[in-house]
Design a protein around this motif. Structure first.
Motif, PDB file in Angstrom:
ATOM      1  N   LEU A   1      -1.173  -3.565 -10.427  1.00  0.00           N
ATOM      2  CA  LEU A   1      -1.199  -2.766 -10.652  1.00  0.00           C
ATOM      3  C   LEU A   1      -2.093  -2.280 -12.721  1.00  0.00           C
ATOM      4  O   LEU A   1      -2.387  -1.441 -12.763  1.00  0.00           O
ATOM      5  CB  LEU A   1      -0.618  -1.164  -9.893  1.00  0.00           C
ATOM      6  CG  LEU A   1      -0.953  -1.598  -8.689  1.00  0.00           C
ATOM      7  CD1 LEU A   1       0.288  -0.864  -7.811  1.00  0.00           C
ATOM      8  CD2 LEU A   1      -1.973  -0.913  -8.362  1.00  0.00           C
ATOM      9  N   ILE A   2      -1.323  -3.073 -13.046  1.00  0.00           N
ATOM     10  CA  ILE A   2      -0.607  -3.176 -14.414  1.00  0.00           C
ATOM     11  C   ILE A   2      -2.330  -2.723 -14.953  1.00  0.00           C
ATOM     12  O   ILE A   2      -2.963  -2.419 -15.903  1.00  0.00           O
ATOM     13  CB  ILE A   2       0.617  -3.815 -14.932  1.00  0.00           C
ATOM     14  CG1 ILE A   2       1.614  -2.705 -14.086  1.00  0.00           C
ATOM     15  CG2 ILE A   2       0.843  -3.031 -16.375  1.00  0.00           C
ATOM     16  CD1 ILE A   2       2.885  -3.467 -14.595  1.00  0.00           C
ATOM     17  N   ASN A   3      -2.512  -4.444 -14.546  1.00  0.00           N
ATOM     18  CA  ASN A   3      -3.759  -5.189 -15.203  1.00  0.00           C
ATOM     19  C   ASN A   3      -4.931  -4.244 -14.930  1.00  0.00           C
ATOM     20  O   ASN A   3      -5.159  -4.134 -15.722  1.00  0.00           O
ATOM     21  CB  ASN A   3      -3.794  -6.477 -14.262  1.00  0.00           C
ATOM     22  CG  ASN A   3      -3.264  -6.980 -15.311  1.00  0.00           C
ATOM     23  OD1 ASN A   3      -1.999  -7.354 -16.050  1.00  0.00           O
ATOM     24  ND2 ASN A   3      -2.581  -8.578 -14.250  1.00  0.00           N
ATOM     25  N   PHE A   4      -4.274  -3.797 -13.323  1.00  0.00           N
ATOM     26  CA  PHE A   4      -5.981  -3.240 -13.231  1.00  0.00           C
ATOM     27  C   PHE A   4      -5.752  -1.521 -14.410  1.00  0.00           C
ATOM     28  O   PHE A   4      -6.919  -1.292 -14.752  1.00  0.00           O
ATOM     29  CB  PHE A   4      -6.268  -2.547 -12.129  1.00  0.00           C
ATOM     30  CG  PHE A   4      -7.512  -2.031 -11.765  1.00  0.00           C
ATOM     31  CD1 PHE A   4      -8.288  -2.058 -11.098  1.00  0.00           C
ATOM     32  CD2 PHE A   4      -7.069  -0.386 -11.378  1.00  0.00           C
ATOM     33  CE1 PHE A   4      -9.969  -1.193 -10.720  1.00  0.00           C
ATOM     34  CE2 PHE A   4      -8.748  -0.063 -11.634  1.00  0.00           C
ATOM     35  CZ  PHE A   4      -9.332  -0.163 -10.189  1.00  0.00           C
ATOM     36  N   LYS A   5      -5.021  -1.523 -14.627  1.00  0.00           N
ATOM     37  CA  LYS A   5      -4.555   0.433 -15.581  1.00  0.00           C
ATOM     38  C   LYS A   5      -4.682   0.349 -16.155  1.00  0.00           C
ATOM     39  O   LYS A   5      -5.431   1.135 -17.319  1.00  0.00           O
ATOM     40  CB  LYS A   5      -3.030   0.660 -14.858  1.00  0.00           C
ATOM     41  CG  LYS A   5      -2.829   2.409 -15.267  1.00  0.00           C
ATOM     42  CD  LYS A   5      -3.347   2.978 -13.992  1.00  0.00           C
ATOM     43  CE  LYS A   5      -2.647   4.745 -14.587  1.00  0.00           C
ATOM     44  NZ  LYS A   5      -3.596   5.698 -13.682  1.00  0.00           N
ATOM     45  N   SER A   6      -4.552  -0.973 -17.583  1.00  0.00           N
ATOM     46  CA  SER A   6      -4.918  -1.291 -18.341  1.00  0.00           C
ATOM     47  C   SER A   6      -6.386  -1.744 -18.747  1.00  0.00           C
ATOM     48  O   SER A   6      -6.985  -2.397 -19.905  1.00  0.00           O
ATOM     49  CB  SER A   6      -4.195  -2.922 -18.986  1.00  0.00           C
ATOM     50  OG  SER A   6      -2.661  -2.022 -18.962  1.00  0.00           O
TER      51      SER A   6
ATOM     52  N   LEU B   1      -4.644   3.752  -5.952  1.00  0.00           N
ATOM     53  CA  LEU B   1      -3.301   3.334  -5.874  1.00  0.00           C
ATOM     54  C   LEU B   1      -2.971   3.410  -7.270  1.00  0.00           C
ATOM     55  O   LEU B   1      -1.710   4.117  -8.250  1.00  0.00           O
ATOM     56  CB  LEU B   1      -2.897   1.675  -5.746  1.00  0.00           C
ATOM     57  CG  LEU B   1      -2.831   1.669  -4.006  1.00  0.00           C
ATOM     58  CD1 LEU B   1      -2.556  -0.288  -3.545  1.00  0.00           C
ATOM     59  CD2 LEU B   1      -1.900   2.305  -3.121  1.00  0.00           C
ATOM     60  N   ALA B   2      -3.337   2.693  -8.200  1.00  0.00           N
ATOM     61  CA  ALA B   2      -3.213   2.705  -9.653  1.00  0.00           C
ATOM     62  C   ALA B   2      -3.310   3.980 -10.209  1.00  0.00           C
ATOM     63  O   ALA B   2      -2.606   4.648 -10.634  1.00  0.00           O
ATOM     64  CB  ALA B   2      -4.300   2.113  -9.881  1.00  0.00           C
TER      65      ALA B   2
ATOM     66  N   ASP C   1       1.093  -1.428  -0.538  1.00  0.00           N
ATOM     67  CA  ASP C   1      -0.280  -0.250  -0.368  1.00  0.00           C
ATOM     68  C   ASP C   1       0.533   1.015  -0.301  1.00  0.00           C
ATOM     69  O   ASP C   1       0.397   2.208  -1.228  1.00  0.00           O
ATOM     70  CB  ASP C   1      -1.326   0.090   1.049  1.00  0.00           C
ATOM     71  CG  ASP C   1      -1.935  -1.172   0.824  1.00  0.00           C
ATOM     72  OD1 ASP C   1      -2.292  -1.811  -0.195  1.00  0.00           O
ATOM     73  OD2 ASP C   1      -2.361  -1.247   1.589  1.00  0.00           O
ATOM     74  N   ALA C   2       1.987   0.759   0.476  1.00  0.00           N
ATOM     75  CA  ALA C   2       2.992   1.950   0.230  1.00  0.00           C
ATOM     76  C   ALA C   2       3.707   2.674  -0.634  1.00  0.00           C
ATOM     77  O   ALA C   2       4.407   3.338  -0.638  1.00  0.00           O
ATOM     78  CB  ALA C   2       3.737   2.362   1.560  1.00  0.00           C
ATOM     79  N   LEU C   3       3.712   1.640  -2.084  1.00  0.00           N
ATOM     80  CA  LEU C   3       4.607   2.181  -2.615  1.00  0.00           C
ATOM     81  C   LEU C   3       4.342   2.782  -3.651  1.00  0.00           C
ATOM     82  O   LEU C   3       2.718   2.075  -4.609  1.00  0.00           O
ATOM     83  CB  LEU C   3       4.436   0.060  -3.030  1.00  0.00           C
ATOM     84  CG  LEU C   3       5.674  -0.026  -4.572  1.00  0.00           C
ATOM     85  CD1 LEU C   3       7.150  -0.367  -3.961  1.00  0.00           C
ATOM     86  CD2 LEU C   3       4.761  -1.448  -5.653  1.00  0.00           C
TER      87      LEU C   3
END
Length: 229
Positions: free
Chosen positions: A162-167, A185-186, A125-127
Motif C-alpha cells: 500500500l505504501i509503495n502504491f501510495k508513493s 484500499l490505498a 482487504d479488511a485492513l
C-alpha cells in the motif's frame, strides 16, 4: 537435482523444509547446510564422501533466488543449471516469502509452493480505517487455524504494498484487478498514517525478538488495530 521450497506462506514452507532435513537424517543421509556462495564446492564434497564414506549426501541452503539473474550469465546460474541436470546430487533450497512466479531458476527444478489461505487475503482487504469490528472478527477466526507469525508477515507485506502504491511505485507484474484493489484500499489511507502503521509493525517485531513485551503477536495486532482502524 534441485528442489525449491517457496511460497508466501513462509511459515508452512519452512516447517516443510525442516521436516525434510529430519526425514533425510532418518534415512541415514549426511545432511549438509551450505551457503549459496559455496555451491561450486558441492562436486568436491560429493567426491570426498564417495571415496571416504560411501555415504549419500543431501545439501540444504536458503534464498538462492536472490543470487540469480534472468539477464546476466552469472557463474552461479551455470552452477545451478548443472545441479539440476545432475541426478546424483540433491540440493534443497528454501526461498523465504516468495511465490513461484517470481523465481528466477532455470527449468527442470522441482518446485514445492505453499500458498496462503483465502482468509488471509480477506484480512488484508479488511485492513483500513473505519473497519475495526470486521477486521478483528476475521483476525480472531483466522488465528484459530493460522500461525500468528504468518498473519503478521502477510499484514506487514500488505502495508508495504500500500505504501509503495501510495508513493507511485506500482509493481509492473500486477494484474489490472490487483491494481484496482490496491487503489481502492490505498485511497482509504493517508501516506503518513500508513508509514506510522508500518513502523509500528517493525517495533512489534523487535519487541518479540527481544522478548521485550508481555503481549503475543495477535494481542499486539489487536492493539494496533484499535489505534489505526
Amino acid at each position: 537435482m534441485l528442489t525449491i521450497i517457496c511460497g508466501e506462506d513462509s511459515v508452512s514452507s519452512f516447517d516443510y523444509y525442516s521436516s525434510l532435513k529430519k526425514e533425510y537424517k532418518n534415512q541415514s543421509y549426511e545432511v549438509k547446510d551450505i551457503n549459496a556462495n559455496d555451491l561450486e564446492d558441492i562436486s568436491l564434497w560429493m567426491g570426498e564422501s564417495q571415496l571416504l564414506f560411501a555415504q549419500k549426501q543431501v545439501f540444504f541452503t536458503q534464498n538462492l533466488n536472490k543470487k540469480l539473474s534472468r539477464k546476466l550469465n552469472l557463474k552461479i546460474n551455470k552452477i545451478i543449471s548443472e545441479i539440476i541436470k545432475d541426478k546424483k546430487t540433491e540440493v534443497i533450497t528454501w526461498e523465504e516469502f516468495i511465490s513461484s512466479r517470481n523465481l528466477k531458476f532455470p527449468k527442470g527444478a522441482t518446485i514445492k509452493e505453499f500458498k496462503p489461505q483465502e482468509n488471509i487475503f480477506k484480512l488484508q482487504d479488511a485492513l483500513y480505517p473505519g473497519n475495526l469490528k470486521n477486521f478483528l472478527a476475521i483476525l480472531n477466526n483466522l488465528s484459530e487455524s493460522t500461525d500468528e507469525n504468518f498473519i503478521f508477515l502477510m499484514l506487514a507485506q500488505h502495508l508495504k504494498n500500500l505504501i509503495n502504491f501510495k508513493s507511485g511505485k506500482t509493481d509492473k507484474k500486477l494484474q489490472k484487478w490487483q491494481i484496482y484493489k490496491l487503489k481502492n484500499l490505498a485511497d482509504k489511507w493517508s501516506l503518513n498514517r500508513l508509514l506510522n502503521f508500518y513502523d509500528s509493525f517493525y517495533k512489534i517485531d523487535l519487541q518479540q525478538k527481544t522478548s521485550n513485551t508481555p503481549f503475543s503477536i495477535k494481542n499486539s495486532l489487536e492493539l494496533l488495530a484499535l489505534y489505526y482502524l
